[in-house]
Motif scaffolding. Structure first.
Motif, PDB file in Angstrom:
ATOM      1  N   VAL A 188       0.730  -1.057  -0.085  1.00 31.91           N
ATOM      2  CA  VAL A 188       0.062   0.027  -0.015  1.00 31.91           C
ATOM      3  C   VAL A 188       0.957   1.248  -0.139  1.00 31.91           C
ATOM      4  O   VAL A 188       2.074   1.521   0.264  1.00 31.91           O
ATOM      5  CB  VAL A 188      -0.826   0.001   1.267  1.00 31.91           C
ATOM      6  N   ASP A 189       0.299   2.447  -0.587  1.00 28.94           N
ATOM      7  CA  ASP A 189       0.866   3.875  -0.343  1.00 28.94           C
ATOM      8  C   ASP A 189       0.508   4.005   1.027  1.00 28.94           C
ATOM      9  O   ASP A 189      -0.938   4.100   1.242  1.00 28.94           O
ATOM     10  CB  ASP A 189       0.348   4.677  -1.255  1.00 28.94           C
ATOM     11  N   ARG A 190       1.071   4.351   1.882  1.00 25.17           N
ATOM     12  CA  ARG A 190       0.639   4.592   3.372  1.00 25.17           C
ATOM     13  C   ARG A 190      -0.112   5.752   3.738  1.00 25.17           C
ATOM     14  O   ARG A 190      -1.058   5.712   4.392  1.00 25.17           O
ATOM     15  CB  ARG A 190       1.776   4.568   4.475  1.00 25.17           C
ATOM     16  N   GLU A 191       0.057   6.970   2.874  1.00 25.00           N
ATOM     17  CA  GLU A 191      -0.598   8.033   2.696  1.00 25.00           C
ATOM     18  C   GLU A 191      -1.986   7.914   2.356  1.00 25.00           C
ATOM     19  O   GLU A 191      -2.881   8.290   2.860  1.00 25.00           O
ATOM     20  CB  GLU A 191       0.197   9.226   2.305  1.00 25.00           C
ATOM     21  N   LEU A 192      -2.032   7.313   1.162  1.00 25.84           N
ATOM     22  CA  LEU A 192      -3.266   6.891   0.760  1.00 25.84           C
ATOM     23  C   LEU A 192      -4.106   6.217   1.511  1.00 25.84           C
ATOM     24  O   LEU A 192      -5.412   6.279   1.771  1.00 25.84           O
ATOM     25  CB  LEU A 192      -3.253   6.462  -0.691  1.00 25.84           C
ATOM     26  N   LEU A 193      -3.576   5.064   2.309  1.00 27.05           N
ATOM     27  CA  LEU A 193      -4.102   4.295   3.010  1.00 27.05           C
ATOM     28  C   LEU A 193      -4.723   4.935   4.348  1.00 27.05           C
ATOM     29  O   LEU A 193      -5.782   4.996   4.556  1.00 27.05           O
ATOM     30  CB  LEU A 193      -3.407   3.011   3.695  1.00 27.05           C
ATOM     31  N   ARG A 194      -3.742   6.020   4.913  1.00 32.22           N
ATOM     32  CA  ARG A 194      -4.284   6.748   5.843  1.00 32.22           C
ATOM     33  C   ARG A 194      -5.821   7.440   5.493  1.00 32.22           C
ATOM     34  O   ARG A 194      -6.720   7.606   6.234  1.00 32.22           O
ATOM     35  CB  ARG A 194      -3.315   7.717   6.302  1.00 32.22           C
ATOM     36  N   GLU A 195      -5.816   7.889   4.233  1.00 31.58           N
ATOM     37  CA  GLU A 195      -6.836   8.700   3.959  1.00 31.58           C
ATOM     38  C   GLU A 195      -8.087   7.902   3.550  1.00 31.58           C
ATOM     39  O   GLU A 195      -9.337   8.312   4.073  1.00 31.58           O
ATOM     40  CB  GLU A 195      -6.423   9.600   2.695  1.00 31.58           C
ATOM     41  N   ARG A 196      -7.541   6.667   3.113  1.00 30.47           N
ATOM     42  CA  ARG A 196      -9.041   5.598   2.797  1.00 30.47           C
ATOM     43  C   ARG A 196      -9.385   5.241   4.184  1.00 30.47           C
ATOM     44  O   ARG A 196     -10.739   5.018   4.359  1.00 30.47           O
ATOM     45  CB  ARG A 196      -8.152   4.506   2.195  1.00 30.47           C
ATOM     46  N   LEU A 197      -8.761   4.945   5.219  1.00 30.81           N
ATOM     47  CA  LEU A 197      -8.953   4.519   6.394  1.00 30.81           C
ATOM     48  C   LEU A 197      -9.929   5.462   7.177  1.00 30.81           C
ATOM     49  O   LEU A 197     -11.143   5.538   7.747  1.00 30.81           O
ATOM     50  CB  LEU A 197      -8.089   3.954   7.377  1.00 30.81           C
ATOM     51  N   ALA A 198      -9.527   6.862   7.067  1.00 32.83           N
ATOM     52  CA  ALA A 198     -10.258   8.010   7.519  1.00 32.83           C
ATOM     53  C   ALA A 198     -11.556   8.015   6.876  1.00 32.83           C
ATOM     54  O   ALA A 198     -12.872   8.257   7.542  1.00 32.83           O
ATOM     55  CB  ALA A 198      -9.731   9.438   7.511  1.00 32.83           C
ATOM     56  N   ARG A 199     -11.703   7.887   5.289  1.00 33.56           N
ATOM     57  CA  ARG A 199     -13.027   7.801   4.753  1.00 33.56           C
ATOM     58  C   ARG A 199     -13.853   6.684   5.116  1.00 33.56           C
ATOM     59  O   ARG A 199     -15.201   6.954   5.219  1.00 33.56           O
ATOM     60  CB  ARG A 199     -12.937   8.004   3.257  1.00 33.56           C
ATOM     61  N   ARG A 200     -13.284   5.744   5.407  1.00 34.79           N
ATOM     62  CA  ARG A 200     -14.098   4.436   5.752  1.00 34.79           C
ATOM     63  C   ARG A 200     -14.760   4.596   7.102  1.00 34.79           C
ATOM     64  O   ARG A 200     -15.923   4.342   7.192  1.00 34.79           O
ATOM     65  CB  ARG A 200     -12.983   3.378   5.562  1.00 34.79           C
ATOM     66  N   VAL A 201     -14.053   5.083   7.929  1.00 34.00           N
ATOM     67  CA  VAL A 201     -14.688   5.209   9.337  1.00 34.00           C
ATOM     68  C   VAL A 201     -15.764   6.344   9.283  1.00 34.00           C
ATOM     69  O   VAL A 201     -16.940   5.964   9.835  1.00 34.00           O
ATOM     70  CB  VAL A 201     -13.680   5.683  10.287  1.00 34.00           C
ATOM     71  N   HIS A 202     -15.665   7.357   8.629  1.00 37.76           N
ATOM     72  CA  HIS A 202     -16.937   8.352   8.380  1.00 37.76           C
ATOM     73  C   HIS A 202     -17.916   7.724   7.569  1.00 37.76           C
ATOM     74  O   HIS A 202     -19.109   7.930   8.086  1.00 37.76           O
ATOM     75  CB  HIS A 202     -16.252   9.485   7.555  1.00 37.76           C
ATOM     76  N   SER A 203     -17.660   6.791   6.765  1.00 36.56           N
ATOM     77  CA  SER A 203     -18.697   6.212   5.978  1.00 36.56           C
ATOM     78  C   SER A 203     -19.319   5.223   6.949  1.00 36.56           C
ATOM     79  O   SER A 203     -20.737   4.907   6.705  1.00 36.56           O
ATOM     80  CB  SER A 203     -18.148   5.413   4.978  1.00 36.56           C
TER      81      SER A 203
END
Length: 309
Positions: A188-203
Motif C-alpha cells: 500500500v501507499d501509506r498516505e493513501l491508506l491513511r486517507e482511505r481509512l479515515a473516509r471508511r470510518v466516516h462512511s
C-alpha cells in the motif's frame, strides 16, 4: 492453499473474491472480528452483493458474548480447506488477523486450556491489576512478557506456563507451511491508506455504526471477551455511556485503525514468504492469479516468483 494478507482497508476481500472467480475458489475468513454476528458495519464485513456469488466461510459464526479462539479457528479452517480442495476448488484465506493466518497456514500447535487456572488468574487480574501478573511472567517467560501488552494475553501466557511447564513463547515455531501455500500481500501507499481509512470510518458512521453498537450492546456486547475490543465498538460504547461524542469516537477510531494497520504491516512484513503486489496495479488480479498457478516453492522463507520476473 492461497492467502491474501495485508493491512486493513487494502482490498483483501475484493482480491480474494476476484481470485475465487478466476480460479474456481471459495473464501475462508481470517478476520477475527468478522466471526461475530451483527458486527457488520464496524468490521467492514463483505456484503452479499460484494461476494458476487462466491461462497464465504467462517463469517457470522459467533455471538458477541463468545470468545474467539485461535485453536478452534485452526481446526475449522483446516476442515474447510480439506473439504474445498476435496471438491476440486481452491481454498482462499483472506484476512488481516496475523496469528489466525499463521494458524491456518503453518505447522503450529496450540496448548490446551484449564478453566480453573484461567479463573484464578482472571480473579487476580481483577483484584490486583496486571502489574503483578506481568512481573510473574517476566520471571518465567521474558520473551512473552516483552511482547504482550494486553492483560488478557498475559493471563493466557501464565495459564499455558502453569499447564505445560513451557513458556508460551515456545509455542510459536519457525515458519513452516503445513501444506503447500502461497501468500499474496497487498503493498500500500501509506498516505493513501491513511486517507482511505479515515473516509471508511466516516462512511461507517453514516451507515449507522452507532445504531449497530446500540443493538449489540443490548445483545450483551460488553460481556464478551473479544468482541468489545474491536475497533470502533469500544469507542462508540463510550458514546452510549455519555463519555464521548460521535465526532470524538470517529476521530479515536481513525487513530486506532491507522495504528492497527501499521501493526499488521509489521507482522506480515516479518514473513519472508509473502509476495507483495501493488494494491493499485491495474494488473493486480492477473499477477495474483499467476502466482497461484505457479508451483509453490516449499523452502521456508522463499516466496514464489512471478513468471517472467
Amino acid at each position: 492453499m492461497i492467502a491474501v494478507v495485508g493491512p486493513t482497508g487494502s482490498g483483501k476481500s475484493d482480491l480474494a473474491v476476484s481470485l475465487a472467480l478466476e480460479l474456481g475458489g471459495e473464501v475462508i475468513n481470517a478476520d477475527a472480528m468478522q466471526f461475530y454476528r451483527g458486527m457488520d458495519i464496524g468490521t467492514a464485513k463483505i456484503t452479499d452483493a460484494e461476494r458476487r456469488g462466491v461462497p464465504h466461510h467462517l463469517l457470522d459464526i459467533l455471538d458477541v458474548t463468545a470468545e474467539a479462539s485461535v485453536s478452534d479457528f485452526q481446526q475449522q479452517a483446516r476442515a474447510l480447506i480439506r473439504d474445498i480442495h476435496g471438491r476440486g476448488k481452491r481454498a482462499i484465506l483472506a484476512g488481516g488477523s496475523g496469528l489466525y493466518v499463521r494458524a491456518a497456514l503453518d505447522v503450529l500447535d496450540f496448548p490446551g486450556t484449564d478453566p480453573e487456572i484461567r479463573r484464578r488468574l482472571e480473579t487476580e487480574l481483577q483484584t490486583a491489576g496486571p502489574a503483578p501478573l506481568r512481573e510473574r511472567l517476566e520471571a518465567v517467560d521474558p520473551v512473552s512478557a516483552g511482547r504482550l501488552g494486553d492483560a488478557r494475553r498475559i493471563v493466557r501466557a501464565l495459564e499455558v506456563f502453569e499447564l505445560t511447564g513451557r513458556p508460551f513463547s515456545s509455542f510459536m515455531p519457525a515458519r513452516e507451511y503445513f501444506q503447500p501455500a502461497v501468500q499474496i500481500g497487498l503493498e500500500v501507499d501509506r498516505e493513501l491508506l491513511r486517507e482511505r481509512l479515515a473516509r471508511r470510518v466516516h462512511s461507517m458512521v453514516d451507515q449507522g455504526l452507532l445504531a449497530e453498537v446500540r443493538r449489540l450492546d443490548a445483545a450483551g456486547l460488553r460481556n464478551g471477551k473479544t468482541a468489545p475490543r474491536a475497533l470502533g465498538y469500544a469507542q462508540f460504547l463510550r458514546v452510549l455511556d455519555g463519555g464521548s461524542t460521535v465526532e470524538q469516537a470517529a476521530d479515536e477510531t481513525i487513530i486506532a485503525t491507522r495504528q492497527f494497520a501499521r501493526r499488521q504491516l509489521t507482522w506480515f512484513r516479518a514473513d519472508p514468504r509473502v509476495t507483495w503486489l501493488d494494491w493499485q496495479d491495474p494488473d493486480l488480479l492477473a499477477k495474483a492469479a499467476a502466482l497461484c498457478r505457479t508451483p509453490p516453492v516449499l523452502s521456508p522463507g522463499v516466496p514464489p516468483v512471478l513468471p517472467g520476473a
